[in-house]
Structures are given as C-alpha cells and as structure tokens.
Design a protein around this motif. Structure first.
Motif, short mmCIF file in Angstrom:
data_model
loop_
_atom_site.label_atom_id
_atom_site.label_comp_id
_atom_site.label_asym_id
_atom_site.label_seq_id
_atom_site.Cartn_x
_atom_site.Cartn_y
_atom_site.Cartn_z
N PHE A 105 0.83 -1.20 0.00
CA PHE A 105 0.00 0.00 0.00
C PHE A 105 0.87 1.26 0.00
O PHE A 105 0.57 2.23 -0.70
CB PHE A 105 -0.92 0.01 1.23
CG PHE A 105 -2.14 -0.85 1.09
CD1 PHE A 105 -2.86 -0.87 -0.09
CD2 PHE A 105 -2.56 -1.63 2.15
CE1 PHE A 105 -3.99 -1.67 -0.22
CE2 PHE A 105 -3.69 -2.43 2.04
CZ PHE A 105 -4.42 -2.44 0.85
N ALA A 106 1.94 1.25 0.80
CA ALA A 106 2.81 2.42 0.89
C ALA A 106 3.50 2.70 -0.44
O ALA A 106 3.61 3.86 -0.87
CB ALA A 106 3.84 2.23 2.00
N ILE A 107 3.95 1.65 -1.11
CA ILE A 107 4.59 1.82 -2.43
C ILE A 107 3.56 2.37 -3.42
O ILE A 107 3.86 3.26 -4.23
CB ILE A 107 5.17 0.49 -2.92
CG1 ILE A 107 6.32 0.05 -2.01
CG2 ILE A 107 5.68 0.61 -4.36
CD1 ILE A 107 6.84 -1.34 -2.28
N GLY A 108 2.35 1.84 -3.37
CA GLY A 108 1.29 2.34 -4.24
C GLY A 108 0.98 3.80 -3.97
O GLY A 108 0.74 4.59 -4.90
N ASP A 109 1.00 4.20 -2.69
CA ASP A 109 0.75 5.60 -2.35
C ASP A 109 1.86 6.51 -2.88
O ASP A 109 1.60 7.61 -3.37
CB ASP A 109 0.64 5.75 -0.82
CG ASP A 109 -0.64 5.17 -0.28
OD1 ASP A 109 -1.58 4.94 -1.06
OD2 ASP A 109 -0.71 4.93 0.95
N ALA A 110 3.10 6.05 -2.76
CA ALA A 110 4.21 6.84 -3.29
C ALA A 110 4.08 7.00 -4.80
O ALA A 110 4.32 8.09 -5.35
CB ALA A 110 5.54 6.16 -2.93
N LEU A 111 3.69 5.93 -5.47
CA LEU A 111 3.50 6.00 -6.92
C LEU A 111 2.34 6.93 -7.27
O LEU A 111 2.40 7.68 -8.27
CB LEU A 111 3.23 4.59 -7.46
CG LEU A 111 3.24 4.41 -8.98
CD1 LEU A 111 4.58 4.85 -9.57
CD2 LEU A 111 2.97 2.94 -9.32
N SER A 116 -1.18 1.56 -14.03
CA SER A 116 -1.37 0.11 -14.07
C SER A 116 -0.70 -0.56 -12.89
O SER A 116 -1.29 -1.45 -12.24
CB SER A 116 -0.80 -0.46 -15.38
OG SER A 116 -1.46 0.11 -16.51
N ILE A 117 0.52 -0.14 -12.58
CA ILE A 117 1.23 -0.71 -11.43
C ILE A 117 0.48 -0.39 -10.15
O ILE A 117 0.33 -1.25 -9.26
CB ILE A 117 2.67 -0.18 -11.36
CG1 ILE A 117 3.48 -0.67 -12.58
CG2 ILE A 117 3.35 -0.63 -10.07
CD1 ILE A 117 4.87 -0.07 -12.66
N ALA A 118 -0.02 0.85 -10.03
CA ALA A 118 -0.77 1.25 -8.83
C ALA A 118 -2.02 0.40 -8.65
O ALA A 118 -2.37 0.02 -7.53
CB ALA A 118 -1.14 2.74 -8.90
N ALA A 119 -2.70 0.09 -9.75
CA ALA A 119 -3.92 -0.74 -9.68
C ALA A 119 -3.58 -2.15 -9.20
O ALA A 119 -4.27 -2.72 -8.35
CB ALA A 119 -4.60 -0.78 -11.04
N VAL A 120 -2.52 -2.71 -9.76
CA VAL A 120 -2.11 -4.07 -9.37
C VAL A 120 -1.68 -4.09 -7.90
O VAL A 120 -2.05 -5.00 -7.14
CB VAL A 120 -0.97 -4.57 -10.28
CG1 VAL A 120 -0.42 -5.89 -9.75
CG2 VAL A 120 -1.47 -4.74 -11.71
N LEU A 121 -0.93 -3.08 -7.47
CA LEU A 121 -0.48 -3.01 -6.08
C LEU A 121 -1.66 -2.90 -5.12
O LEU A 121 -1.66 -3.49 -4.04
CB LEU A 121 0.47 -1.83 -5.88
CG LEU A 121 1.85 -1.94 -6.52
CD1 LEU A 121 2.63 -0.65 -6.34
CD2 LEU A 121 2.63 -3.11 -5.93
N LEU A 122 -2.68 -2.15 -5.53
CA LEU A 122 -3.86 -1.98 -4.69
C LEU A 122 -4.54 -3.32 -4.45
O LEU A 122 -4.91 -3.66 -3.32
CB LEU A 122 -4.84 -1.00 -5.34
CG LEU A 122 -6.04 -0.57 -4.50
CD1 LEU A 122 -5.59 0.23 -3.28
CD2 LEU A 122 -7.01 0.27 -5.34
N ILE A 123 -4.70 -4.10 -5.50
CA ILE A 123 -5.36 -5.41 -5.39
C ILE A 123 -4.49 -6.37 -4.58
O ILE A 123 -4.99 -7.12 -3.73
CB ILE A 123 -5.66 -5.97 -6.78
CG1 ILE A 123 -6.73 -5.11 -7.46
CG2 ILE A 123 -6.13 -7.43 -6.69
CD1 ILE A 123 -7.05 -5.52 -8.87
N ILE A 124 -3.17 -6.35 -4.82
CA ILE A 124 -2.26 -7.21 -4.04
C ILE A 124 -2.33 -6.86 -2.57
O ILE A 124 -2.36 -7.73 -1.70
CB ILE A 124 -0.82 -7.09 -4.57
CG1 ILE A 124 -0.70 -7.68 -5.98
CG2 ILE A 124 0.15 -7.79 -3.62
CD1 ILE A 124 0.66 -7.48 -6.61
N GLY A 125 -2.35 -5.55 -2.27
CA GLY A 125 -2.42 -5.12 -0.89
C GLY A 125 -3.68 -5.61 -0.19
O GLY A 125 -3.62 -6.14 0.93
#
Length: 310
Positions: free
Chosen positions: A20-26, A218-227
């Motif tokens: 989640f934190a990596i997705g937020d940074a992105l 796209s990366i943010a969307a995938v990270l959100l689902i993984i999180g």
C-alpha cells in the motif's frame, strides 16, 4: 521450517502495508502530471477489469447482485470518502505526514463502535483513545505549522478521511459473510471510479496520458489489489489480535519512501505524535485482546457448567 499461523498472518500484514505504501508513493508521483480525478478514474477502471477477471475465475461473477446489499453500498461510500480525502491530502502533504495521521484509524474505529454499535469500552481503552487523539493533534498542530508548510485545510481533511475509513471498517463488520469478498471489492472500485470521473470533470478534464503515466497507473492498480489480498490473507491466516499491531509498519514504510522518493523527512512533532498514536493503538488492541479472551473463557466456563448440570 513451517511458520505458525500467527507469524504468517503478521508477515502478510506487513507485506500488505508495504505494498500500500509503495502504491501511495506511486500515486503521489503520478498526480504531478495527472489530475487526481483522472488518476482515480484510470486506476479504478483497471481495478474493475482485474477484479472482474478474478471473479469470473472464482465463478462468482453471476452473483453480482449480492454486492447491491445496502451494507455493502454503505461500506462503498465509506471507502469513497476515505480514498478521496486521503488522496487529496497525499497530493498536497508528505507521505509520512499523511500516514502518521491515518494511524489514528484503529482509535476512530473503536470510538465509532462505542457510539454507533453499542460496544462496551473500559476506562483503559477510553484513556488510550484520548491519548491517541492528543498524538494526532501534536502531528497536525492546529494553529501551528503542520507538515512544515503551514497548517492548512488539507491536514484537517485527513481527519475527515479517518472518519470515513472508520465508517468503512465498521460497515465491513456488518456485511453478510455469504457475499464473496471479490464482489465487495468490485463494488467499491466501481463507486470510486465514478467518483474519480466526477472529480476529473470538475478539474482539468481528461488529459492525454503518456506511456509512463499508463504504466504508473497500471502498477498502482495491481499493487492496490495485491495489498487488499494480503490483508485478507492476514485476516484468515491467524488471530487478528496478533496481526493488527503490524498495521503500524505502514508508518515505517511511509517514512522510508518519503525520504527515498521525495527527499522529505518528517519533523520532530510528527515523529513524537506518531509514536504516541501508535503506542495508544497498540495498547488498545492489547486491551481488546484481553477482553475478548476473558469473554471466551467465561463462555466456555458457562457451557461446561451447563453440560454437566442434571
């Protein structure tokens, strides 16, 4: 060596917080070129497609009407408010500062459970809630210089976002367990996507994204689902009373990413306030675990007594 259920649960929780934190940074990086509404809209569309694919693989897509349950929709409104105010704050304040304020969510959830669900809370947990919110005031410093840039409305909007997050979590407790989790997530994504479209129209409208923008979204969307998947695994792998304190590792991720990606270091007040909030939250979770254990022990004692009575 096989890991215990609680250890696996804590590892899933820490991984989820990191994702989640990596997705937020992105997200913070991407909204420098895309307006916030367009980012929410694009990310939401990708999440819907991914979730629909997963739902189809799980053979639950035909049950989409289950997600129209009123409690699920209420949870969706909570998620929309939580996401919107969080992202608005994130685009104007540092990642570490935003994450520090959001550490108050467990305190707000407990307070909401008392006010709206009639749950009983002892004086120790009331004290931890009060001390925790004092920590929040130290972080945002009303009338001071929040985030080192001057106290402004964005810091206060984060508190509104905390309230919406508590509303989301409290609503989740009331959702019918028969409704597949993937459908709940899909309904939430649809509502957030619609919100993003509305915000986009009131801002600069559609801006032609670059290839880099599309990759980032796209990366943010995938990270959100993984999180979210990691959080679900953490919930199901072990005892939540053991895993919940590891939610606070999100603050460590946020501080590290703020420095590495944006060269932003939280000031002394933010660190002190964060420490108070985290300590209060951990103590409150500890007291909840103790109370739950005592209630289960008493219930077992009563059941044992009733089973041997003539």
């Amino acid at each position: 060596m096989a890991l215990s259920a609680n250890i696996r649960s804590s590892l899933y929780m820490m991984l989820g917080m990191g994702v989640f934190a990596i997705g937020d940074a992105l997200t913070k990086y991407s909204t420098q070129t895309l307006n916030l509404g367009q980012f929410m809209f694009m990310r939401g569309l990708l999440c819907i497609l991914l979730l629909a694919f997963i739902a189809a693989r799980q053979d639950v897509l035909s049950r989409w009407r289950d997600a129209l349950d009123k409690v699920t929709i209420l949870r969706g409104f909570g998620e929309v408010g939580a996401t919107t105010f969080y992202l608005v704050g994130l685009t104007h304040l540092s990642l570490a500062f935003v994450s520090s304020v959001y550490q108050a969510v467990p305190l707000a959830v407990t307070l909401g459970a008392v006010l709206f669900l009639g749950e009983k809370v002892g004086w120790r947990r009331w004290l931890s809630i009060g001390i925790g919110f004092i920590g929040v005031l130290i972080i945002i410093r009303p009338g001071g210089d929040g985030d080192g840039t001057g106290m402004n409305a964005y810091a206060m909007l984060l508190l509104v976002g905390v309230c919406f997050t508590a509303m989301r979590d409290l609503s989740t407790r009331r959702i019918n367990m028969q409704i597949p989790t993937i459908l709940i997530s899909a309904m939430t994504s649809i509502m957030i996507t619609i919100t993003g479209f509305i915000i986009m129209q009131t801002d600069t409208g559609w801006v032609q994204p670059t290839t880099t923008d599309i990759i980032h979204v796209s990366i943010a969307a995938v990270l959100l689902i993984i999180g979210y998947h990691c959080i679900i695994l953490a919930t199901r792998a072990g005892d939540m009373s053991f895993a919940s304190p590891f939610r606070y590792t999100s603050l460590l991720w946020a501080i590290a990413l703020s420095y590495i990606v944006f060269n932003q270091i939280p000031d002394q007040n933010t660190l002190i306030g964060s420490a108070i909030v985290v300590a209060s939250g951990c103590y409150m979770l500890y007291r909840e675990a103790i109370t739950g254990y005592r209630m289960r022990r008493e219930l077992r004692r009563q059941n044992a007594g009733s089973s041997i009575s003539p």
